[in-house]
Motif scaffolding. Sequence first.
Motif, PDB file in Angstrom:
ATOM      1  N   ASN A 142      -6.166   5.255  10.347  1.00  0.00           N
ATOM      2  CA  ASN A 142      -7.937   4.617  11.215  1.00  0.00           C
ATOM      3  C   ASN A 142      -8.298   5.667  10.553  1.00  0.00           C
ATOM      4  O   ASN A 142      -9.310   6.016  10.243  1.00  0.00           O
ATOM      5  CB  ASN A 142      -7.865   6.059  11.926  1.00  0.00           C
ATOM      6  CG  ASN A 142      -8.696   4.823  13.541  1.00  0.00           C
ATOM      7  OD1 ASN A 142      -8.255   3.564  13.424  1.00  0.00           O
ATOM      8  ND2 ASN A 142      -9.059   5.520  14.404  1.00  0.00           N
ATOM      9  N   ALA A 143      -7.969   4.893   9.051  1.00  0.00           N
ATOM     10  CA  ALA A 143      -8.748   5.268   7.717  1.00  0.00           C
ATOM     11  C   ALA A 143     -10.068   4.440   7.704  1.00  0.00           C
ATOM     12  O   ALA A 143      -9.947   3.389   8.106  1.00  0.00           O
ATOM     13  CB  ALA A 143      -7.849   5.687   6.725  1.00  0.00           C
ATOM     14  N   LYS A 144     -11.046   4.650   7.068  1.00  0.00           N
ATOM     15  CA  LYS A 144     -11.966   3.659   6.413  1.00  0.00           C
ATOM     16  C   LYS A 144     -11.884   2.987   5.481  1.00  0.00           C
ATOM     17  O   LYS A 144     -12.187   1.882   5.979  1.00  0.00           O
ATOM     18  CB  LYS A 144     -12.950   5.107   5.398  1.00  0.00           C
ATOM     19  CG  LYS A 144     -14.403   3.997   6.159  1.00  0.00           C
ATOM     20  CD  LYS A 144     -15.555   4.791   5.662  1.00  0.00           C
ATOM     21  CE  LYS A 144     -17.127   4.139   5.236  1.00  0.00           C
ATOM     22  NZ  LYS A 144     -17.873   4.812   4.724  1.00  0.00           N
ATOM     23  N   TYR A 145     -10.754   3.321   4.457  1.00  0.00           N
ATOM     24  CA  TYR A 145     -10.580   2.178   4.150  1.00  0.00           C
ATOM     25  C   TYR A 145      -9.103   1.829   3.997  1.00  0.00           C
ATOM     26  O   TYR A 145      -8.353   2.814   3.534  1.00  0.00           O
ATOM     27  CB  TYR A 145     -11.048   2.091   2.397  1.00  0.00           C
ATOM     28  CG  TYR A 145     -12.327   2.507   2.416  1.00  0.00           C
ATOM     29  CD1 TYR A 145     -13.482   1.427   1.806  1.00  0.00           C
ATOM     30  CD2 TYR A 145     -12.821   3.348   2.164  1.00  0.00           C
ATOM     31  CE1 TYR A 145     -14.537   0.983   2.085  1.00  0.00           C
ATOM     32  CE2 TYR A 145     -14.081   4.365   2.197  1.00  0.00           C
ATOM     33  CZ  TYR A 145     -15.533   3.263   1.943  1.00  0.00           C
ATOM     34  OH  TYR A 145     -16.112   3.353   1.854  1.00  0.00           O
ATOM     35  N   THR A 146      -8.747   0.457   4.268  1.00  0.00           N
ATOM     36  CA  THR A 146      -6.849   0.666   3.811  1.00  0.00           C
ATOM     37  C   THR A 146      -6.847  -0.460   3.399  1.00  0.00           C
ATOM     38  O   THR A 146      -6.656  -1.897   3.252  1.00  0.00           O
ATOM     39  CB  THR A 146      -6.794   0.327   5.959  1.00  0.00           C
ATOM     40  OG1 THR A 146      -6.644   0.581   6.872  1.00  0.00           O
ATOM     41  CG2 THR A 146      -5.083  -0.004   5.415  1.00  0.00           C
ATOM     42  N   LEU A 147      -5.535   0.114   2.780  1.00  0.00           N
ATOM     43  CA  LEU A 147      -5.169  -0.997   0.970  1.00  0.00           C
ATOM     44  C   LEU A 147      -3.610  -1.503   1.345  1.00  0.00           C
ATOM     45  O   LEU A 147      -2.919  -0.250   1.711  1.00  0.00           O
ATOM     46  CB  LEU A 147      -5.221   0.222   0.252  1.00  0.00           C
ATOM     47  CG  LEU A 147      -6.647   1.213  -0.779  1.00  0.00           C
ATOM     48  CD1 LEU A 147      -5.938   1.544  -1.363  1.00  0.00           C
ATOM     49  CD2 LEU A 147      -7.574   0.296  -0.473  1.00  0.00           C
ATOM     50  N   LEU A 148      -3.624  -2.605   1.392  1.00  0.00           N
ATOM     51  CA  LEU A 148      -2.276  -3.644   1.767  1.00  0.00           C
ATOM     52  C   LEU A 148      -2.020  -3.734   0.707  1.00  0.00           C
ATOM     53  O   LEU A 148      -2.359  -5.250   0.053  1.00  0.00           O
ATOM     54  CB  LEU A 148      -2.809  -4.502   3.293  1.00  0.00           C
ATOM     55  CG  LEU A 148      -3.199  -3.686   4.188  1.00  0.00           C
ATOM     56  CD1 LEU A 148      -3.155  -4.709   5.393  1.00  0.00           C
ATOM     57  CD2 LEU A 148      -2.556  -2.594   5.407  1.00  0.00           C
ATOM     58  N   ASP A 149      -0.682  -3.615   0.080  1.00  0.00           N
ATOM     59  CA  ASP A 149       0.325  -4.423  -0.880  1.00  0.00           C
ATOM     60  C   ASP A 149       1.023  -4.973  -0.482  1.00  0.00           C
ATOM     61  O   ASP A 149       2.113  -4.773  -0.473  1.00  0.00           O
ATOM     62  CB  ASP A 149       0.646  -3.101  -2.457  1.00  0.00           C
ATOM     63  CG  ASP A 149       0.624  -3.789  -3.266  1.00  0.00           C
ATOM     64  OD1 ASP A 149       0.653  -5.119  -4.069  1.00  0.00           O
ATOM     65  OD2 ASP A 149       1.347  -3.042  -4.828  1.00  0.00           O
ATOM     66  N   GLU A 150       0.796  -6.275  -1.061  1.00  0.00           N
ATOM     67  CA  GLU A 150       1.518  -7.799  -0.295  1.00  0.00           C
ATOM     68  C   GLU A 150       1.917  -6.947   1.105  1.00  0.00           C
ATOM     69  O   GLU A 150       4.017  -7.232   1.384  1.00  0.00           O
ATOM     70  CB  GLU A 150       3.019  -7.752  -0.932  1.00  0.00           C
ATOM     71  CG  GLU A 150       2.896  -8.678  -3.243  1.00  0.00           C
ATOM     72  CD  GLU A 150       2.404  -9.351  -2.555  1.00  0.00           C
ATOM     73  OE1 GLU A 150       2.335 -10.785  -1.499  1.00  0.00           O
ATOM     74  OE2 GLU A 150       1.566 -10.420  -3.508  1.00  0.00           O
ATOM     75  N   PRO A 151       1.493  -7.305   2.113  1.00  0.00           N
ATOM     76  CA  PRO A 151       1.296  -7.035   3.384  1.00  0.00           C
ATOM     77  C   PRO A 151       2.459  -7.595   4.542  1.00  0.00           C
ATOM     78  O   PRO A 151       2.871  -7.402   4.858  1.00  0.00           O
ATOM     79  CB  PRO A 151       0.083  -6.624   4.842  1.00  0.00           C
ATOM     80  CG  PRO A 151      -0.806  -7.588   3.201  1.00  0.00           C
ATOM     81  CD  PRO A 151       0.012  -7.928   2.286  1.00  0.00           C
ATOM     82  N   PHE A 152       2.702  -9.277   3.764  1.00  0.00           N
ATOM     83  CA  PHE A 152       3.058  -9.884   4.352  1.00  0.00           C
ATOM     84  C   PHE A 152       4.981 -10.024   3.709  1.00  0.00           C
ATOM     85  O   PHE A 152       5.567 -10.895   4.760  1.00  0.00           O
ATOM     86  CB  PHE A 152       2.788 -11.490   4.726  1.00  0.00           C
ATOM     87  CG  PHE A 152       0.922 -11.825   5.203  1.00  0.00           C
ATOM     88  CD1 PHE A 152       0.679 -11.739   6.184  1.00  0.00           C
ATOM     89  CD2 PHE A 152      -0.166 -11.280   4.262  1.00  0.00           C
ATOM     90  CE1 PHE A 152      -0.315 -11.597   6.720  1.00  0.00           C
ATOM     91  CE2 PHE A 152      -0.890 -11.976   4.522  1.00  0.00           C
ATOM     92  CZ  PHE A 152      -0.843 -11.281   5.628  1.00  0.00           C
ATOM     93  N   SER A 153       5.049  -9.332   3.347  1.00  0.00           N
ATOM     94  CA  SER A 153       6.712  -9.740   2.299  1.00  0.00           C
ATOM     95  C   SER A 153       7.176  -8.957   3.749  1.00  0.00           C
ATOM     96  O   SER A 153       7.459  -7.891   4.295  1.00  0.00           O
ATOM     97  CB  SER A 153       6.232  -8.355   1.231  1.00  0.00           C
ATOM     98  OG  SER A 153       7.946  -8.244   0.683  1.00  0.00           O
ATOM     99  N   GLY A 154       8.631 -10.209   4.198  1.00  0.00           N
ATOM    100  CA  GLY A 154       9.302  -9.338   4.865  1.00  0.00           C
ATOM    101  C   GLY A 154       9.928  -9.389   6.256  1.00  0.00           C
ATOM    102  O   GLY A 154       9.704  -9.369   7.004  1.00  0.00           O
ATOM    103  N   ILE A 155       7.639 -10.541   6.257  1.00  0.00           N
ATOM    104  CA  ILE A 155       7.545 -10.232   7.832  1.00  0.00           C
ATOM    105  C   ILE A 155       7.768 -11.734   8.069  1.00  0.00           C
ATOM    106  O   ILE A 155       6.842 -12.452   7.338  1.00  0.00           O
ATOM    107  CB  ILE A 155       5.796  -9.779   7.758  1.00  0.00           C
ATOM    108  CG1 ILE A 155       5.951  -8.820   8.447  1.00  0.00           C
ATOM    109  CG2 ILE A 155       5.360 -10.447   9.896  1.00  0.00           C
ATOM    110  CD1 ILE A 155       4.423  -8.002   8.449  1.00  0.00           C
TER     111      ILE A 155
END
Length: 230
Positions: A142-155
């Motif tokens: 529940n952070a104010k800023y969510t950082l996602l590095d290549e979030p679709f990898s493996g999905i």
Amino acid sequence: MIEVKNVSKKFRRVKALDNISFNIEEGKITCILGINGVGKSTILKSIAGLIKPDKGEILIDNEKITYKTYNKISFVPDVDNHFAQYTIKESFEFMKQFYKNWDDEKAYEMLELFNLTDDRKISKLSKGNIARVKIILGFAQNAKYTLLDEPFSGIDIFKREEFLGVMTKYINEEQSIILTTHEISEIEMIADDVILIDEGKVSCIFNAEELRTRDGMSIVDKMREVYKGE
């Protein structure tokens, strides 16, 4: 707001970031895009406080990055960062001890979305399910800023659609998502602002909706224009 001001970072002889500056506004999905090796992951790690810039500064809501800002930042890397011997439930309990904004309800809602149960041991999960758990651990902070590095990898492609729905569902006007990805088509219709990086520098910054309505171009079209010949 996140302010990246004249940030440079060198790894031995390789200049990953070269006097880079931009702002990330609240309540938006900002995509940092570019071809391989242009500094995208280095930017995210610098914002998360995992890499210290050689020059320049990064401000989180007008504050320098310290332990006081860590609860404002959630970082989901493109590598495994979990405790493999834990069950999913034990991972949730661990996160609850360290992150004051941890949201159990959100964690279990996402767990159900991804068809997982909390008694599963992480080391026994498939690569795709480990990727799902990482995403849950990131969003449930529940952070104010969510950082996602290549979030679709493996999905897989079908679950990506559900994940995109989760992203848009859980962001509010005070929260931001900042991501890097090579799956440009997946984020075409949810991206607000796009920052294109080339050799550690900002090539251009634009609003995706304005690009479509004003110029009739997609994000991919703009990237082809910027990186033509590379």
